[in-house]
Design an enzyme around this catalytic site. Structure first.
Site, PDB file in Angstrom:
ATOM      1  N   LYS A 165      -2.530   3.993  -9.644  1.00 11.47           N
ATOM      2  CA  LYS A 165      -1.206   4.514  -9.479  1.00 11.47           C
ATOM      3  C   LYS A 165      -1.039   4.641  -8.015  1.00 11.47           C
ATOM      4  O   LYS A 165      -2.042   5.585  -7.443  1.00 11.47           O
ATOM      5  CB  LYS A 165      -1.494   5.990 -10.194  1.00 11.47           C
ATOM      6  CG  LYS A 165      -0.242   6.870 -10.546  1.00 11.47           C
ATOM      7  CD  LYS A 165       0.493   7.313  -9.243  1.00 11.47           C
ATOM      8  CE  LYS A 165      -0.189   8.360  -8.447  1.00 11.47           C
ATOM      9  NZ  LYS A 165       1.076   8.358  -6.907  1.00 11.47           N
TER      10      LYS A 165
ATOM     11  N   GLU B   4     -12.698   9.101  -1.621  1.00 14.61           N
ATOM     12  CA  GLU B   4     -12.437   8.913  -0.168  1.00 14.61           C
ATOM     13  C   GLU B   4     -11.668   9.905   0.357  1.00 14.61           C
ATOM     14  O   GLU B   4     -10.212   9.712  -0.116  1.00 14.61           O
ATOM     15  CB  GLU B   4     -12.291   7.421  -0.240  1.00 14.61           C
ATOM     16  CG  GLU B   4     -13.053   6.298  -0.908  1.00 14.61           C
ATOM     17  CD  GLU B   4     -14.333   6.042   0.048  1.00 14.61           C
ATOM     18  OE1 GLU B   4     -14.141   6.544   1.131  1.00 14.61           O
ATOM     19  OE2 GLU B   4     -15.126   5.750  -0.592  1.00 14.61           O
TER      20      GLU B   4
ATOM     21  N   CYS C  82      -7.503   7.743   7.924  1.00 18.74           N
ATOM     22  CA  CYS C  82      -8.669   8.472   7.453  1.00 18.74           C
ATOM     23  C   CYS C  82      -9.663   8.717   8.475  1.00 18.74           C
ATOM     24  O   CYS C  82     -10.461   9.525   8.737  1.00 18.74           O
ATOM     25  CB  CYS C  82      -9.004   8.325   6.192  1.00 18.74           C
ATOM     26  SG  CYS C  82      -9.667   6.628   6.004  1.00 18.74           S
TER      27      CYS C  82
ATOM     28  N   GLU D  62      -7.714  18.128   9.987  1.00 14.42           N
ATOM     29  CA  GLU D  62      -7.131  16.833  10.100  1.00 14.42           C
ATOM     30  C   GLU D  62      -5.563  16.685  10.250  1.00 14.42           C
ATOM     31  O   GLU D  62      -4.796  17.226   9.663  1.00 14.42           O
ATOM     32  CB  GLU D  62      -7.443  16.064   8.624  1.00 14.42           C
ATOM     33  CG  GLU D  62      -7.136  14.774   8.805  1.00 14.42           C
ATOM     34  CD  GLU D  62      -7.271  13.844   7.488  1.00 14.42           C
ATOM     35  OE1 GLU D  62      -6.946  14.427   6.330  1.00 14.42           O
ATOM     36  OE2 GLU D  62      -7.478  12.771   7.389  1.00 14.42           O
TER      37      GLU D  62
HETATM   38  P1  NAP Z   1      -2.824  12.911  -1.154  1.00 13.08           P
HETATM   39  O1  NAP Z   1      -1.362  13.947  -1.001  1.00 13.08           O
HETATM   40  O2  NAP Z   1      -4.036  13.531  -1.640  1.00 13.08           O
HETATM   41  O3  NAP Z   1      -2.103  11.754  -2.102  1.00 13.08           O
HETATM   42  C1  NAP Z   1      -3.042  10.622  -2.561  1.00 13.08           C
HETATM   43  C2  NAP Z   1      -2.896   9.986  -3.683  1.00 13.08           C
HETATM   44  O4  NAP Z   1      -2.974  10.923  -4.721  1.00 13.08           O
HETATM   45  C3  NAP Z   1      -1.373   9.667  -3.963  1.00 13.08           C
HETATM   46  O5  NAP Z   1      -1.270   8.459  -4.776  1.00 13.08           O
HETATM   47  C4  NAP Z   1      -0.968  10.848  -4.277  1.00 13.08           C
HETATM   48  O6  NAP Z   1       0.459  10.417  -5.129  1.00 13.08           O
HETATM   49  C5  NAP Z   1      -1.697  11.346  -5.453  1.00 13.08           C
HETATM   50  N1  NAP Z   1      -1.573  12.663  -6.048  1.00 13.08           N
HETATM   51  C6  NAP Z   1      -1.365  13.633  -5.216  1.00 13.08           C
HETATM   52  N2  NAP Z   1      -1.415  14.781  -5.858  1.00 13.08           N
HETATM   53  C7  NAP Z   1      -2.220  14.618  -7.119  1.00 13.08           C
HETATM   54  C8  NAP Z   1      -2.417  14.984  -8.168  1.00 13.08           C
HETATM   55  N3  NAP Z   1      -2.184  16.677  -8.585  1.00 13.08           N
HETATM   56  N4  NAP Z   1      -2.937  14.445  -9.156  1.00 13.08           N
HETATM   57  C9  NAP Z   1      -3.396  13.171  -8.985  1.00 13.08           C
HETATM   58  N5  NAP Z   1      -2.791  12.379  -7.926  1.00 13.08           N
HETATM   59  C10 NAP Z   1      -2.298  13.180  -6.893  1.00 13.08           C
HETATM   60  O7  NAP Z   1      -3.017  12.350   0.266  1.00 13.08           O
HETATM   61  P2  NAP Z   1      -2.087  11.570   1.297  1.00 13.08           P
HETATM   62  O8  NAP Z   1      -1.124  12.379   1.977  1.00 13.08           O
HETATM   63  O9  NAP Z   1      -1.253  10.601   0.247  1.00 13.08           O
HETATM   64  O10 NAP Z   1      -3.125  10.528   2.191  1.00 13.08           O
HETATM   65  C11 NAP Z   1      -3.612  11.276   3.350  1.00 13.08           C
HETATM   66  C12 NAP Z   1      -4.824  11.802   3.222  1.00 13.08           C
HETATM   67  O11 NAP Z   1      -5.640  10.870   2.363  1.00 13.08           O
HETATM   68  C13 NAP Z   1      -5.521  12.284   4.476  1.00 13.08           C
HETATM   69  O12 NAP Z   1      -6.311  13.354   4.020  1.00 13.08           O
HETATM   70  C14 NAP Z   1      -6.452  11.053   4.537  1.00 13.08           C
HETATM   71  O13 NAP Z   1      -7.680  11.511   5.290  1.00 13.08           O
HETATM   72  C15 NAP Z   1      -6.945  10.562   3.346  1.00 13.08           C
HETATM   73  N6  NAP Z   1      -7.346   9.253   3.199  1.00 13.08           N
HETATM   74  C16 NAP Z   1      -8.808   8.792   3.013  1.00 13.08           C
HETATM   75  C17 NAP Z   1      -9.378   7.712   2.935  1.00 13.08           C
HETATM   76  C18 NAP Z   1     -10.709   7.597   3.070  1.00 13.08           C
HETATM   77  O14 NAP Z   1     -11.039   6.137   2.764  1.00 13.08           O
HETATM   78  N7  NAP Z   1     -11.635   8.462   3.102  1.00 13.08           N
HETATM   79  C19 NAP Z   1      -8.278   6.611   3.357  1.00 13.08           C
HETATM   80  C20 NAP Z   1      -6.817   7.100   3.472  1.00 13.08           C
HETATM   81  C21 NAP Z   1      -6.693   8.138   3.292  1.00 13.08           C
HETATM   82  P3  NAP Z   1       1.962  10.680  -4.378  1.00 13.08           P
HETATM   83  O15 NAP Z   1       2.123  10.479  -3.036  1.00 13.08           O
HETATM   84  O16 NAP Z   1       2.848   9.764  -5.205  1.00 13.08           O
HETATM   85  O17 NAP Z   1       2.443  12.208  -4.699  1.00 13.08           O
END
Ligand code: NAP
Length: 500
Positions: A188, A264, A298, A396
């Site tokens: 997803k 992650e 990230c 962050e």
């Molecule tokens: P996010 O809001 O947590 O979303 C990540 C994924 O989860 C997206 O596919 C999102 O879908 C989905 N999601 C959101 N709410 C959900 C829920 N309640 N249940 C299941 N899935 C859900 O994060 P983001 O804003 O996209 O990404 C930024 C964050 O990711 C930052 O904190 C960054 O540090 C972290 N990140 C970490 C790594 C690593 O390797 N450690 C790599 C990249 C990013 P939708 O977008 O469709 O809502």
């Protein structure tokens, strides 16, 4: 925008996609559609379906059947490897196409998108070999009537939830390793950047992956994502995203079937610069580390700890580097810094810039949105702070905002580097080997760089300490994560009777 260089053209109308299940596209039909506008241009570029709960259940059932009937896990590792190698070849042939859609949906520069997709070819090639190297243990030391065998088995059906910042790269840091382990997948992607995940599913089918092994559902996290993480037939979930959603992933696993989790999550990654570093190299690396992917990364080096004697000079050097990096149209071949991917992220970054100013941090450069006629862009921004008290030093931001904090001693630098809930990545810049090794041992981070940043490859595992996550992706560890261990006790010869 500079139009003198080569600029790719926008699609004349948004391209419509279905989703991918059981080895084929499923047309969107009557489903509600999500229309994605390019963050760099503000015009609609793709339309993807909002999958329903029934669609998700069908995709999980497809992956379940494909796992249980052993059409993939029952193959030899050599046969699985052949599929992964063929997929690598097909990705290589389609680099331009994948990079184009990645740029349109994400806003990253086309040259960067191309480099990321090329890197993914190597992920598939490397994972193909790892599947063949995966093995267990034997214990031939329990006496003449016993043999112990420890085997690794694929864990089963894996859910993969990915964020919007590196849609294809993050996917490919997981999928080939999961497949090498013999598992099946329901992915997803983030709703705003779904298309390259769908293209990967198509490529895998063309490479000979059996039907049902790779399925992709599209839709938002709150709807289809939440149902995926709660699903009783998902054996393991690889979640990449924010620490806050990561908490709800853990809670959902505990409330449902205790599915194994790979997490992650976020980071607030320190870059430690000593006065004895090659400051020219360090300034270039630090500028790259905060501006790459507009800081929506990230592992971006968002906290810069600099030895006090050079802090002013060094901050100016980084600001100078950033002023020369070309910001603009992501479809321009020469662009180095593209657009901010979502409206919400744009607002978050600008609100942190305001907070920094309200908290009295000194603005060295940047701080403004750029009006390039279309799309959303933010200048790379540097603040200096005296301590870790301000929100811009602790939280962050996920944008091109660098917070500089001076230090006096190595111990102080290590303490400040570790003064965070996160532990994803860190760098040290010094020509003194003792300092480099001591800092690399004592800073708590899953990835550590010496005199470089944001480096990596398919061999090196990825993951975080502390609240940056659980488990590791990529490398042999990234295959082993998707296996479970079985101990087999074998009796040889006549049993010593319990009842005479
Ligand atoms: P996010 O809001 O947590 O979303 C990540 C994924 O989860 C997206 O596919 C999102 O879908 C989905 N999601 C959101 N709410 C959900 C829920 N309640 N249940 C299941 N899935 C859900 O994060 P983001 O804003 O996209 O990404 C930024 C964050 O990711 C930052 O904190 C960054 O540090 C972290 N990140 C970490 C790594 C690593 O390797 N450690 C790599 C990249 C990013 P939708 O977008 O469709 O809502």
């Amino acid at each position: 925008m500079d139009k003198s260089s080569h600029v790719l053209t926008l699609p004349s109308e948004p391209r419509e996609f279905g989703f991918y299940m059981d080895g084929d596209w499923v047309a969107a039909g009557e489903r509600e559609m999500f229309e994605r506008a390019s963050p760099g241009h503000g015009v609609p570029v793709t339309r993807t379906p909002r999958c329903t709960e029934d669609d998700l259940n069908a995709a999980v059932a497809s992956a379940r059947t494909a796992f249980d009937d052993r059409r993939w896990s029952g193959l030899s590792a050599a046969d699985r490897s052949a599929v992964l190698l063929k997929a690598a070849e097909l990705i290589r042939e389609r680099i331009e196409e994948i990079a184009y859609w990645e740029t349109l949906e994400n806003g990253k520069p086309i040259a960067q998108a191309r480099a990321e997709v090329s890197g993914c070819v190597g992920m598939f090639e490397y994972a193909a070999g790892l599947g063949r190297a995966l093995h267990g243990e034997t214990y031939n030391n329990s006496g003449d009537n016993a043999l112990g065998v420890v085997t690794r088995e694929p864990i089963g059906v894996v859910g993969v939830i990915t964020p919007w910042n590196f849609p294809f790269l993050i996917l490919c840091e997981r999928v080939p390793y999961i497949l090498a382990a013999g598992c099946t997948i329901v992915a997803k992607p983030s709703e705003v950047t779904s298309v390259t995940t769908l293209l990967l599913a198509e490529i895998l089918s063309q490479a000979g992956l059996p039907d049902g092994v790779m399925n992709v559902v599209t839709g938002s996290g709150r709807t289809v994502g939440q149902k995926l993480l709660e699903h009783m037939d998902i054996d393991m979930l690889s979640f990449t995203g924010s620490t806050s959603v990561g908490r709800s992933v853990v809670e959902a696993s505990g409330r449902t079937n205790f599915k194994k989790l790979g997490l992650e999550l976020g980071g607030k990654n320190p870059q430690i610069v000593f006065a004895d570093a090659d400051l020219e190299d360090a300034a270039d690396g630090v500028a790259f580390g905060i501006a790459f992917n507009t800081g929506q990364c990230c592992v971006s080096g968002s906290r810069l700890l600099v030895e006090r004697s050079v802090v002013e000079e060094f901050s100016r050097m980084v600001a100078d580097k950033l002023s020369k990096a070309k910001i603009g149209d992501p479809l321009d071949e020469t662009t180095q810094i593209g657009a901010i991917t979502t409206d919400a992220q744009n607002s978050t970054i600008m609100s942190y810039i305001s907070k920094g100013q309200e908290d009295g941090a000194h603005l060295v450069c940047g701080g403004k949105q750029l009006d390039l006629g279309q799309g959303q862009y933010i200048e790379p921004t540097i603040f200096t702070c005296d301590s870790m008290d301000s929100a811009i030093a602790r939280e962050e931001i996920f944008g091109p905002v660098l917070t500089v904090i001076p230090f006096d001693t190595m111990d102080q630098a290590i303490a400040v580097a570790n003064d965070t809930e996160y532990g994803l990545a860190a760098s040290v810049w010094t020509k003194n080997i003792d300092k480099a090794l001591t800092v690399s041992r004592q800073v708590k981070a899953g990835r550590f760089w010496v005199n470089t940043t944001l480096a990596g490859g398919p061999e090196l595992p990825i993951g975080g300490f502390k609240q940056s996550g659980w488990g590791r992706e990529a490398g042999m560890h990234g295959v082993e994560e998707y296996t479970q261990i079985k101990s087999v006790h074998i009796e040889i010869g006549k049993r010593t009777p319990w009842v005479e």
